[in-house]
Scaffold this motif. Structure first.
Motif, PDB file in Angstrom:
ATOM      1  N   PHE A 272       0.795  -1.225   0.000  1.00  0.00           N
ATOM      2  CA  PHE A 272       0.000   0.000   0.000  1.00  0.00           C
ATOM      3  C   PHE A 272       0.831   1.281   0.000  1.00  0.00           C
ATOM      4  O   PHE A 272       0.317   2.351  -0.334  1.00  0.00           O
ATOM      5  N   SER A 273       2.115   1.185   0.345  1.00  0.00           N
ATOM      6  CA  SER A 273       2.956   2.388   0.336  1.00  0.00           C
ATOM      7  C   SER A 273       3.871   2.443  -0.880  1.00  0.00           C
ATOM      8  O   SER A 273       4.588   3.429  -1.075  1.00  0.00           O
ATOM      9  N   PHE A 274       3.841   1.415  -1.723  1.00  0.00           N
ATOM     10  CA  PHE A 274       4.703   1.377  -2.898  1.00  0.00           C
ATOM     11  C   PHE A 274       4.305   2.470  -3.885  1.00  0.00           C
ATOM     12  O   PHE A 274       3.132   2.628  -4.242  1.00  0.00           O
ATOM     13  N   GLU A 275       5.289   3.246  -4.311  1.00  0.00           N
ATOM     14  CA  GLU A 275       5.070   4.310  -5.292  1.00  0.00           C
ATOM     15  C   GLU A 275       5.344   3.765  -6.695  1.00  0.00           C
ATOM     16  O   GLU A 275       6.465   3.419  -7.037  1.00  0.00           O
ATOM     17  N   TRP A 276       4.304   3.694  -7.518  1.00  0.00           N
ATOM     18  CA  TRP A 276       4.408   3.065  -8.829  1.00  0.00           C
ATOM     19  C   TRP A 276       5.190   3.900  -9.852  1.00  0.00           C
ATOM     20  O   TRP A 276       5.806   3.347 -10.752  1.00  0.00           O
ATOM     21  N   ALA A 277       5.137   5.207  -9.735  1.00  0.00           N
ATOM     22  CA  ALA A 277       5.675   6.093 -10.775  1.00  0.00           C
ATOM     23  C   ALA A 277       7.129   5.769 -11.108  1.00  0.00           C
ATOM     24  O   ALA A 277       7.992   5.744 -10.230  1.00  0.00           O
ATOM     25  N   GLY A 278       7.394   5.519 -12.390  1.00  0.00           N
ATOM     26  CA  GLY A 278       8.750   5.296 -12.862  1.00  0.00           C
ATOM     27  C   GLY A 278       9.312   3.911 -12.593  1.00  0.00           C
ATOM     28  O   GLY A 278      10.500   3.672 -12.855  1.00  0.00           O
TER      29      GLY A 278
END
Length: 325
Positions: free
Chosen positions: A278-284
């Motif tokens: 839930f805290s993983f940042e998908w961008a890039g």
């Protein structure tokens, strides 16, 4: 009788057989359709975490697997940034395990060799009831929408223009545990079109959605039932051209792959894994690069009891038994 009426009118025939193991708990507890190794005191339809801490698993290396819908090598790379983040959040090594079949994936978790996994839509109930899988998230689009549709596809010029044209012909399924690759189309064809495999059409099994899609695109199969999310990704990767296949039926929207953990992981570790999703940042990231092809961009919290309700009804309509062997 339409599918909706069939699904809501059928009595439950789900059953879960006991594992032949010596360590099955002797005491009785609420469990519904879960195997006798598990308890469900809170009624959420998934296995409770053991109350006895001596039964918790806290491995130094976590094994992660994604449902075997397409080329495993593609997804090892696609998940690489996420597994790196999972290592950071848990303080443990994480290995991506490229499973070759739904059965192998379920058996790996059942036997304690798989700790974190994404099971496909149709395999979720079997993984939950037989392997102690605790799903808690699915991929979603930026606006919070999620899921995919089952499509029956053919190729241009096949002579199949509508579902009824499949009578006397062959339809490719993927595997018996797949929702869109077998269970949903079987229920829909029976309820909405009075068509049953081996009576009205010949059934064959390709093993995976990409095999079915490629088979139709290359005219090896007259038609196939597939998950359109897989089709969209294959078109985006130029594996097939969009005009190589034609859709003759599209279903309602179903939940996509459910992600979760083995029931007996240490509770603190389960919390760390959930936080990583839930805290993983998908961008890039490599995850965004692959799954943006089906417009997915985040992990959405979900419950098996609610999100998989329609899938359990389809299983009931098909007479599916969650047999644990």
């Amino acid at each position: 009788m339409k599918l909706r009426d069939l699904l809501f009118g059928c009595a439950s025939v789900l059953a879960c057989l006991s594992f032949n193991t010596a360590n099955v708990a002797a005491d009785e507890c609420p469990r519904g359709d879960l195997d006798s190794r598990f308890c469900d005191v809170d009624g959420d339809l998934i296995a409770d975490v053991p109350t006895d801490s001596s039964k918790w698993l806290d491995p130094d290396t976590l094994i992660f697997a994604y449902t075997p819908v397409e080329d495993p090598a593609v997804y090892k790379e696609a998940w690489s940034d996420f597994t790196d983040y999972l290592e950071e959040k848990t303080g443990k090594d994480v290995i991506f395990f490229p499973v070759q079949s739904n059965a192998a994936q379920i058996e790996a978790m059942r036997s304690g060799r798989l700790h974190i996994s994404g099971f496909n839509t149709g395999s979720n109930p079997l993984a939950v009831n037989c392997a102690g899988f605790r799903p808690f998230t699915i991929m979603a689009r930026e606006d919070g929408s999620f899921g995919y549709e089952m499509e029956i596809i053919t190729y241009p010029g096949s002579g199949v223009e509508k579902v009824e044209d499949l009578k006397g012909k062959s339809l490719a399924f993927t595997s018996p545990t797949s929702n869109s690759g077998f269970k949903a189309p079987s229920a829909i064809l029976k309820a909405d079109f009075d068509m049953i495999k081996d009576r009205d059409f010949e059934a064959t099994f390709s093993g995976k959605h990409d095999n079915s899609i490629l088979g139709v695109a290359n005219k090896d199969y007259v038609a196939a039932s597939i998950a359109n999310s897989v089709k969209f990704r294959m078109i985006s990767r130029d594996v097939i051209k969009e005009d190589q296949v034609v859709t003759i039926f599209k279903s309602q929207t179903f939940p996509t792959t459910g992600f979760g953990v083995a029931y007996n992981l240490k509770p603190e570790l389960q919390d760390q894994i959930k936080d990583a999703f839930f805290s993983f940042e998908w961008a890039g990231t490599s995850l965004e690069k692959e799954f943006s092809k089906s417009k997915e961009s985040k992990f959405l919290p979900m419950t098996y009891k609610e999100f998989w309700n329609v899938i359990r009804k389809i299983d009931t309509a098909n007479g599916v038994s969650y047999a644990c062997k």
